[in-house]
Design an enzyme around this catalytic site. Sequence first.
Site, short mmCIF file in Angstrom:
data_model
loop_
_atom_site.label_atom_id
_atom_site.label_comp_id
_atom_site.label_asym_id
_atom_site.label_seq_id
_atom_site.Cartn_x
_atom_site.Cartn_y
_atom_site.Cartn_z
N HIS A 1 -1.59 1.49 -4.24
CA HIS A 1 -2.03 2.88 -4.08
C HIS A 1 -1.21 3.85 -4.92
O HIS A 1 -1.17 5.04 -4.62
CB HIS A 1 -2.00 3.26 -2.59
CG HIS A 1 -3.00 2.52 -1.76
ND1 HIS A 1 -2.99 2.50 -0.39
CD2 HIS A 1 -4.08 1.77 -2.13
CE1 HIS A 1 -4.01 1.76 0.05
NE2 HIS A 1 -4.67 1.30 -0.99
N CYS B 1 -0.70 18.21 -23.32
CA CYS B 1 -2.03 18.81 -23.53
C CYS B 1 -2.25 20.07 -22.70
O CYS B 1 -3.26 20.75 -22.87
CB CYS B 1 -3.13 17.79 -23.26
SG CYS B 1 -3.35 17.44 -21.51
N VAL C 1 3.53 4.10 -1.13
CA VAL C 1 3.79 4.80 -2.40
C VAL C 1 5.24 5.28 -2.45
O VAL C 1 5.63 5.99 -3.37
CB VAL C 1 2.81 6.00 -2.57
CG1 VAL C 1 1.38 5.52 -2.71
CG2 VAL C 1 2.93 7.00 -1.43
N GLN D 1 0.85 -1.20 0.00
CA GLN D 1 0.00 0.00 0.00
C GLN D 1 0.88 1.24 0.00
O GLN D 1 0.39 2.35 -0.10
CB GLN D 1 -0.88 0.02 1.25
CG GLN D 1 -1.84 -1.14 1.34
CD GLN D 1 -2.37 -1.29 2.76
OE1 GLN D 1 -3.32 -0.63 3.15
NE2 GLN D 1 -1.75 -2.16 3.54
N GLY E 1 3.16 -4.48 8.98
CA GLY E 1 3.07 -3.04 9.21
C GLY E 1 1.88 -2.35 8.59
O GLY E 1 2.02 -1.23 8.12
N THR E 2 0.73 -3.02 8.62
CA THR E 2 -0.48 -2.32 8.18
C THR E 2 -1.55 -2.43 9.26
O THR E 2 -1.69 -3.47 9.90
CB THR E 2 -1.04 -2.85 6.84
OG1 THR E 2 -2.27 -2.17 6.54
CG2 THR E 2 -1.27 -4.35 6.83
N ASN F 1 3.72 -6.86 13.31
CA ASN F 1 3.21 -5.51 13.60
C ASN F 1 3.57 -5.15 15.04
O ASN F 1 3.68 -6.03 15.89
CB ASN F 1 1.68 -5.46 13.41
CG ASN F 1 1.15 -4.05 13.23
OD1 ASN F 1 1.42 -3.17 14.05
ND2 ASN F 1 0.43 -3.82 12.16
#
Length: 254
Positions: free
Chosen positions: A128, A163, A104, A102, A200-201, A226
Amino acid sequence: MTTQEVQAARRMLDAARRVVVVTGAGMSAESGVPTFRGEDGLWRNHRPEELATPGAFQHDPKLVWQWYRWRRGLVAACEPNAGHRALSAFRARHPETTVVTQNVDGLHQEADRLEGVGPAVSPVLELHGRLFGDRCQGCHRRTEANRTPDPDLDATLPRCDDCGDLLRPDVVWFGEGLPRSVLETAVDAARTADICLVVGTSARVQPAASLPLATTGAGGTIIEVNLSPTPLSRRARVTLRGPSGELLPELLGP
Ligand code: OAD
């Protein structure tokens, strides 16, 4: 947490044919990257709906960009910790292992580079998105972001070279869908794994939080690493309480 529990978990990993590893912000905490829901977590001082939603970007793109540029500067100064490195070295020895993150911050990939993880190993699945990517909100072109953002840019908004529309960080915000093929590959990896190692979540954000349940639903088991209990803890066969930077080298080392 005892050495016996680590040894039991090691034996389970040795016997496994396929392992999926689901990681969250705690994985990078010892690298100096703030978590979201901890004591000094990012969501203690900021409201997600003001910074990490499409509505927030529509309302105040400068504020959102300032926050992401601040995070980029912070993460650019961080390095993979011993936990990232142990996991990358494990994948180099067990290429059938899939990492779903998860995070980034790109620190798994940086650890892969440092540990010489080769092309036989499947790339890290980033659920993510990535902090160091930009995406045009008009034509959707993706570009690499500058790793050391220029503070003078804080007053300006970045625009697409193609653009001219606004660029946004290439991350998933609350209320947005996850990249479909990444999610499908992750669900597939979770369903076919004998072991889901969850690191670790807080296991509070869906759909990532449900991936370990895809493993148990198909007869596999969960090992959790954890500092604190999570909603997944009671479903885990082994729970290892402590920092991942210390536990993963013990658990995954040769
Ligand atoms: P959280 O901040 O919610 O949870 C971090 C978890 O890591 C907690 O359960 C801590 O106990 C644990 N932890 C902290 N330090 C640790 C360490 N050194 N070793 C082991 N565990 C440790 O972060 P996530 O679960 O990753 O999404 O958050 C999930 C998502 O919510 C993020 O990807 C982000 C956020 O809002 C988006 O922005 C879409």
